[in-house]
Design a protein around this motif. Structure first.
Motif, PDB file in Angstrom:
ATOM      1  N   THR A  34     -34.481 -14.497  10.000  1.00  0.00           N
ATOM      2  CA  THR A  34     -35.355 -15.668  10.051  1.00  0.00           C
ATOM      3  C   THR A  34     -36.138 -15.715   8.747  1.00  0.00           C
ATOM      4  N   GLY A  35     -36.329 -16.894   8.247  1.00  0.00           N
ATOM      5  CA  GLY A  35     -37.037 -17.064   6.991  1.00  0.00           C
ATOM      6  C   GLY A  35     -36.870 -18.482   6.514  1.00  0.00           C
ATOM      7  N   PRO A  36     -37.041 -18.693   5.260  1.00  0.00           N
ATOM      8  CA  PRO A  36     -36.898 -20.055   4.740  1.00  0.00           C
ATOM      9  C   PRO A  36     -35.478 -20.578   4.954  1.00  0.00           C
ATOM     10  N   ALA A  37     -35.400 -21.846   5.293  1.00  0.00           N
ATOM     11  CA  ALA A  37     -34.099 -22.448   5.584  1.00  0.00           C
ATOM     12  C   ALA A  37     -33.252 -22.586   4.325  1.00  0.00           C
ATOM     13  N   TRP A  38     -33.893 -22.796   3.193  1.00  0.00           N
ATOM     14  CA  TRP A  38     -33.157 -22.967   1.941  1.00  0.00           C
ATOM     15  C   TRP A  38     -33.229 -21.683   1.144  1.00  0.00           C
ATOM     16  N   GLY A  39     -32.079 -21.145   0.823  1.00  0.00           N
ATOM     17  CA  GLY A  39     -32.032 -19.970  -0.024  1.00  0.00           C
ATOM     18  C   GLY A  39     -31.917 -20.390  -1.484  1.00  0.00           C
ATOM     19  N   THR A  40     -32.110 -19.437  -2.372  1.00  0.00           N
ATOM     20  CA  THR A  40     -32.046 -19.758  -3.801  1.00  0.00           C
ATOM     21  C   THR A  40     -30.636 -20.168  -4.212  1.00  0.00           C
ATOM     22  N   ARG A  41     -29.637 -19.596  -3.580  1.00  0.00           N
ATOM     23  CA  ARG A  41     -28.264 -19.979  -3.933  1.00  0.00           C
ATOM     24  C   ARG A  41     -27.990 -21.430  -3.550  1.00  0.00           C
ATOM     25  N   ARG A  42     -28.461 -21.822  -2.362  1.00  0.00           N
ATOM     26  CA  ARG A  42     -28.239 -23.198  -1.917  1.00  0.00           C
ATOM     27  C   ARG A  42     -28.978 -24.175  -2.837  1.00  0.00           C
ATOM     28  N   ILE A  43     -30.196 -23.829  -3.219  1.00  0.00           N
ATOM     29  CA  ILE A  43     -30.961 -24.697  -4.119  1.00  0.00           C
ATOM     30  C   ILE A  43     -30.249 -24.817  -5.463  1.00  0.00           C
ATOM     31  N   ARG A  44     -29.752 -23.713  -5.981  1.00  0.00           N
ATOM     32  CA  ARG A  44     -29.016 -23.757  -7.259  1.00  0.00           C
ATOM     33  C   ARG A  44     -27.779 -24.628  -7.152  1.00  0.00           C
ATOM     34  N   ARG A  45     -27.066 -24.517  -6.023  1.00  0.00           N
ATOM     35  CA  ARG A  45     -25.866 -25.348  -5.846  1.00  0.00           C
ATOM     36  C   ARG A  45     -26.214 -26.826  -5.825  1.00  0.00           C
ATOM     37  N   VAL A  46     -27.275 -27.180  -5.108  1.00  0.00           N
ATOM     38  CA  VAL A  46     -27.664 -28.590  -5.017  1.00  0.00           C
ATOM     39  C   VAL A  46     -28.114 -29.101  -6.381  1.00  0.00           C
ATOM     40  N   VAL A  47     -28.919 -28.321  -7.096  1.00  0.00           N
ATOM     41  CA  VAL A  47     -29.401 -28.747  -8.411  1.00  0.00           C
ATOM     42  C   VAL A  47     -28.242 -28.891  -9.386  1.00  0.00           C
ATOM     43  N   SER A  48     -27.310 -27.962  -9.367  1.00  0.00           N
ATOM     44  CA  SER A  48     -26.178 -28.065 -10.289  1.00  0.00           C
ATOM     45  C   SER A  48     -25.282 -29.245  -9.930  1.00  0.00           C
TER      46      SER A  48
END
Length: 118
Positions: A34-48
């Motif tokens: 349990t933790g934040p729904a968005w991980g750093t990998r997912r954020i990087r994928r969306v930004v890229s």
């Protein structure tokens, strides 16, 4: 068969004892973290993905808008240089020449330059 060396017997006994400490409850899967729904990998994928889409849109817009309508018109036909009107040569003197006026001699003062007496 030959008897195993004493070191191997001790190793087997230690591994067997360690394996007996684990029961079926410990083998069940853990709960998902349990933790934040968005991980750093997912954020990087969306930004890229957004960056790639913006770059592609900019490239398409540049290619579509780079040709102006004036470029599509055909060039006018070339004229015969022998029949073209002569071009005027620009003069380096732009103002009128400053010469003394022929009506007043250079040595005589005019009425505006005389001092007035009271």
């Amino acid at each position: 068969m030959s008897t195993p060396p004493p070191v191997e017997d001790r190793l087997r006994a230690a591994l067997d004892a360690r394996a007996r400490l684990i029961d079926a409850h410990e083998l069940s899967p853990y709960r998902p973290p349990t933790g934040p729904a968005w991980g750093t990998r997912r954020i990087r994928r969306v930004v890229s993905a957004v960056a790639v889409a913006a770059a592609a849109a900019a490239a398409v817009a540049f290619l579509l808008l780079s040709g102006s309508p004036e470029d599509n018109r055909p060039a006018p036909p070339a004229g015969d240089p022998r029949t073209s009107p002569p071009t005027s040569v620009p003069s380096s003197i732009t103002g009128t020449p400053t010469r003394p006026s022929p009506t007043s001699p250079p040595g005589t003062p005019t009425s505006t330059s005389l001092p007035t007496q009271r």
